[in-house]
Design an enzyme around this catalytic site. Structure first.
Site, PDB file in Angstrom:
ATOM      1  N   ARG A  78     -14.667  12.790   6.104  1.00 46.29           N
ATOM      2  CA  ARG A  78     -13.349  13.368   6.436  1.00 46.29           C
ATOM      3  C   ARG A  78     -12.866  14.277   5.322  1.00 46.29           C
ATOM      4  O   ARG A  78     -12.285  15.336   5.560  1.00 46.29           O
ATOM      5  CB  ARG A  78     -12.328  12.244   6.664  1.00 46.29           C
ATOM      6  N   SER A 105      -8.126   3.645   8.926  1.00 47.56           N
ATOM      7  CA  SER A 105      -8.676   3.567   7.573  1.00 47.56           C
ATOM      8  C   SER A 105      -7.832   2.633   6.697  1.00 47.56           C
ATOM      9  O   SER A 105      -8.355   1.715   6.047  1.00 47.56           O
ATOM     10  CB  SER A 105      -8.710   4.988   6.978  1.00 47.56           C
ATOM     11  N   HIS A 149       0.844  -1.191   0.000  1.00 42.84           N
ATOM     12  CA  HIS A 149       0.000   0.000   0.000  1.00 42.84           C
ATOM     13  C   HIS A 149       0.877   1.238   0.000  1.00 42.84           C
ATOM     14  O   HIS A 149       1.898   1.278   0.671  1.00 42.84           O
ATOM     15  CB  HIS A 149      -0.886   0.002   1.255  1.00 42.84           C
ATOM     16  N   LYS A 209      -8.775  -1.673   5.769  1.00 41.40           N
ATOM     17  CA  LYS A 209      -8.923  -2.128   4.375  1.00 41.40           C
ATOM     18  C   LYS A 209      -7.884  -3.186   4.023  1.00 41.40           C
ATOM     19  O   LYS A 209      -8.184  -4.157   3.326  1.00 41.40           O
ATOM     20  CB  LYS A 209      -8.796  -0.923   3.428  1.00 41.40           C
TER      21      LYS A 209
HETATM   22  N1  URA Z   1      -5.475   6.459   2.573  1.00 40.94           N
HETATM   23  C1  URA Z   1      -6.502   5.811   3.126  1.00 40.94           C
HETATM   24  O1  URA Z   1      -6.912   4.762   2.646  1.00 40.94           O
HETATM   25  N2  URA Z   1      -7.074   6.322   4.229  1.00 40.94           N
HETATM   26  C2  URA Z   1      -6.666   7.460   4.794  1.00 40.94           C
HETATM   27  O2  URA Z   1      -7.210   7.862   5.785  1.00 40.94           O
HETATM   28  C3  URA Z   1      -5.595   8.149   4.202  1.00 40.94           C
HETATM   29  C4  URA Z   1      -5.017   7.614   3.094  1.00 40.94           C
END
Ligand code: URA
Length: 422
Positions: free
Chosen positions: A166, A181, A80, A185
């Site tokens: 946000r 966040s 990521h 994921k």
């Molecule tokens: N990328 C994400 O997936 N979430 C965030 O809060 C910031 C960057």
């Protein structure tokens, strides 16, 4: 329990219990907590922070708000990036590690703001599609070791709803909110190991090194607590990564890198992140993994896997259009490049049509900027600094020149890999 008491409790500096956080997230998802109440809650977190325990609980609650992918394949390693200008690393890394037997089953995003998204970049290849069923996704990973999609399934619906809020309430840059966040994921998408490229600098989500370290440590801790091998690499995003910024231009540069002919910073980053991914996936030392990564960049195997991947997702690599117009921007001074402002370059590329200001904007995959130099290089007056590839939108020479600072004093090359947290 009610949202007002919870907001007031946080306001007094008290920590929230898991049940209280769960109440807020679930009631918000159900529509019983309104946007304005949730905005107040998120703003409080942005201003006052969350304890480590609260962040871990929030991540867990978000992770459990929707489906989780479990593929019958191993090893799967995910990567990521927190997003940067010119960041095409996934396009190089995914086929590279797949060619070494480490599976990549990845979900990526589209770009919004001044940074581009991997999906937009790959879609500049004619025919490349990123929508498929879970069954096709799993089969493709089994067959060729790699598949990349946009959204799939109902993963982490809490993040979708909270992130949208946000984005419009100035609470994107909160460390606990970013950590929960990203990690919810990553954990929902079913990889055994996670490698995070955390960009630090003026073109990145996180600008200060101190904050980046805090975020990195938190994400690694959350990953490990959930049984995943996790590492976070802090990398410089004060200047764009590589030389190309813009969708098709970045795919072209990725192809160069996959043939061992990419810009040095991109190659260094690919070797560092790829080393971690292969080391996790194959359970071998980082040094051994890096040796394998280097070999596969130079022996053509990574590029072969890239072509196989593009074909599997319907793309025709011979159909990658750029331009159609180009203009070289010359230096007005002689000296050393002190700064290439990543944020400004990202915004200028977006102005050409390479990015979006709103979700509805349509990207022009052909346009962008290709730098000739990096910070620390010596340039002479009249020498080409960069080339602008444009179509129906144009930027002025002055705008571009303002994003690059040249000085008479010698400038040392910035360090790309700032820290590795494992
Ligand atoms: N990328 C994400 O997936 N979430 C965030 O809060 C910031 C960057």
């Amino acid at each position: 329990m009610n949202i007002l008491d919870i907001i007031e409790k946080k306001e007094k500096g008290e920590n929230l219990s898991k049940e209280e956080i769960e109440y807020v997230i679930n009631e918000f998802l159900a529509g019983n907590i309104k946007d304005y109440q949730m905005s107040a809650f998120l703003t409080e977190i942005d201003l006052l922070g969350l304890s480590e325990e609260e962040t871990i609980n929030l991540t867990d609650i978000m992770l459990n708000s929707g489906e989780k992918i479990k593929l019958d394949i191993s090893p799967i390693v995910d990567k990521h990036s927190t997003g940067g200008v010119g960041d095409k690393t996934t396009i190089v890394l995914a086929p590279l590690v797949a060619s070494l037997g480490v599976n990549v089953a990845k979900m990526s995003g589209r770009g919004l703001g001044h940074t581009g998204g991997t999906i937009d970049k790959l879609e500049s290849i004619e025919g490349f599609h990123t929508e498929m069923s879970l069954e096709k996704f799993e089969n493709q990973v089994k067959e060729i070791g790699i598949a990349l999609v946009g959204q799939m399934g109902n993963l982490v619906p809490a993040d979708k709803k909270i992130y949208a809020l946000r984005d419009v309430t100035g609470t994107v840059d909160s460390i606990p909110l970013i950590a929960s966040s990203i990690m919810s994921k990553k954990l929902a998408s079913g990889a055994d190991s996670i490698v995070i490229d955390l960009k630090v600098g003026n073109g990145a989500l996180v600008n200060s090194l101190e904050e980046a370290k805090e975020l990195g440590n938190l994400m690694v801790k959350i990953g490990k607590m959930n049984g995943k091998k996790t590492a976070c690499v802090l990398t410089n995003m004060d200047e764009p990564l590589g030389l190309a910024v813009g969708n098709a231009l970045e795919v072209k540069e990725s192809i160069d890198a996959l043939n061992g002919k990419g810009p040095k910073d991109l190659e260094d980053l690919v070797i560092e992140l790829g080393g971690l991914m292969v080391s996790f996936g194959k359970n071998i030392s980082i040094e051994e993994a890096k040796t394998q990564v280097r070999e596969t960049l130079y022996n053509g195997k990574a590029y072969e896997k890239f072509k196989e991947w593009v074909r599997a997702q319907g793309g025709n690599i011979d159909k990658l259009e750029i331009g159609p117009n180009q203009k070289e921007i010359k230096s007005k001074e002689t000296g050393y490049i002190q700064k290439i402002n990543a944020l400004e370059i990202g915004k200028l590329a977006r102005k050409l049509g390479a990015g979006r200001l709103t979700k509805e904007d349509i990207i022009n995959p052909k346009v962008g900027i290709v730098l000739n130099h990096k910070v620390g290089d010596y340039v002479k007056e009249g020498e080409t600094l960069l080339t602008v590839y444009y179509d129906d939108k144009i930027i002025t020479d002055e705008e571009i020149l303002e994003s690059i600072t040249i000085t008479k004093e010698e400038v040392s090359k910035p360090k790309l890999i700032i820290d590795i947290i494992k």
